[in-house]
Design a protein around this motif. Structure first.
Motif, short mmCIF file in Angstrom:
data_model
loop_
_atom_site.label_atom_id
_atom_site.label_comp_id
_atom_site.label_asym_id
_atom_site.label_seq_id
_atom_site.Cartn_x
_atom_site.Cartn_y
_atom_site.Cartn_z
N ALA A 43 0.85 -1.19 0.00
CA ALA A 43 0.00 0.00 0.00
C ALA A 43 0.88 1.24 0.00
O ALA A 43 1.54 1.54 0.99
CB ALA A 43 -0.93 -0.02 1.21
N GLU A 77 1.61 5.36 -0.41
CA GLU A 77 0.95 6.62 -0.08
C GLU A 77 1.88 7.78 -0.42
O GLU A 77 3.07 7.72 -0.13
CB GLU A 77 0.62 6.66 1.41
N ASP A 129 -1.33 -1.35 -4.07
CA ASP A 129 -2.48 -0.50 -3.80
C ASP A 129 -2.07 0.96 -3.99
O ASP A 129 -1.23 1.48 -3.27
CB ASP A 129 -2.97 -0.74 -2.37
N SER A 155 -4.36 3.56 -4.11
CA SER A 155 -5.51 4.41 -3.77
C SER A 155 -5.09 5.70 -3.06
O SER A 155 -5.79 6.71 -3.13
CB SER A 155 -6.52 3.65 -2.92
N ARG A 156 -3.94 5.68 -2.39
CA ARG A 156 -3.48 6.87 -1.66
C ARG A 156 -2.28 7.53 -2.33
O ARG A 156 -1.58 8.33 -1.72
CB ARG A 156 -3.18 6.52 -0.21
N GLU A 197 -1.15 10.20 -4.78
CA GLU A 197 -1.74 11.41 -5.34
C GLU A 197 -1.11 11.85 -6.64
O GLU A 197 -1.68 12.65 -7.39
CB GLU A 197 -1.67 12.54 -4.32
N ALA A 246 -6.85 -0.23 -7.15
CA ALA A 246 -7.50 1.01 -6.73
C ALA A 246 -6.69 2.26 -7.05
O ALA A 246 -6.49 3.12 -6.20
CB ALA A 246 -7.82 0.95 -5.23
N ALA A 247 -6.25 2.37 -8.28
CA ALA A 247 -5.45 3.54 -8.68
C ALA A 247 -6.28 4.81 -8.53
O ALA A 247 -7.45 4.86 -8.91
CB ALA A 247 -4.97 3.40 -10.11
N SER A 248 -5.65 5.84 -7.98
CA SER A 248 -6.30 7.14 -7.89
C SER A 248 -6.57 7.66 -9.29
O SER A 248 -6.02 7.17 -10.28
CB SER A 248 -5.42 8.11 -7.11
N GLU A 249 -7.41 8.67 -9.40
CA GLU A 249 -7.77 9.20 -10.72
C GLU A 249 -6.55 9.73 -11.46
O GLU A 249 -6.41 9.52 -12.67
CB GLU A 249 -8.83 10.29 -10.59
N PRO A 288 -10.16 -3.27 -8.87
CA PRO A 288 -10.81 -2.47 -7.83
C PRO A 288 -10.20 -2.66 -6.44
O PRO A 288 -10.11 -1.71 -5.67
CB PRO A 288 -12.26 -2.94 -7.86
N GLY A 289 -9.81 -3.88 -6.10
CA GLY A 289 -9.26 -4.15 -4.77
C GLY A 289 -8.38 -5.38 -4.79
O GLY A 289 -8.35 -6.12 -5.77
#
Length: 110
Positions: A16, A18, A47, A49-50, A52, A80-83, A102-103
């Motif tokens: 994960a 960030e 992951d 998702s965090r 940026e 879960a890639a950020s936009e 997605p996950g």
């Protein structure tokens, strides 16, 4: 840039990330992928998702991680890639090579 790694009961290593994956931090991504693979975990879910922001150095780290995992007989799948990250992957057509799920449960569902 932080990367927290956990190993799931099914053996998938979830990394994960960030922060930002760029010229300054891309080496940390490469090192963590190599460390996890060296420990014998070749099925990786990264992951994002965090995350940026990602630049070309970050994309290079993702491709390098994919090669590292595949050389060891496994795979690296993005989760879960950020936009911003998803947009850069689409723009560079790397979304065809580095699939985004997605996950973590979806990444290695057989």
């Amino acid at each position: 840039m932080n990367i927290d790694t956990s190993i799931r009961p099914d053996g998938v290593a979830v990394l994960a990330a960030e922060g930002r994956i760029n010229l300054v931090t891309a080496t940390a991504v490469r090192r963590e992928v190599q460390r996890v693979v060296d420990e014998g975990h070749t099925r990786l879910a990264l992951d994002l998702s965090r995350v940026e922001f990602i630049d070309s150095s970050g994309l290079g780290a993702l491709v390098s991680g994919l090669k590292t995992a595949r050389t060891a007989g496994g795979d690296l799948r993005l989760v879960a890639a950020s936009e911003q990250v998803a947009g850069v992957l689409r723009l560079t057509n790397l979304d065809r090579i580095l699939r985004v799920y997605p996950g973590p449960d979806d990444a290695y569902r057989d």
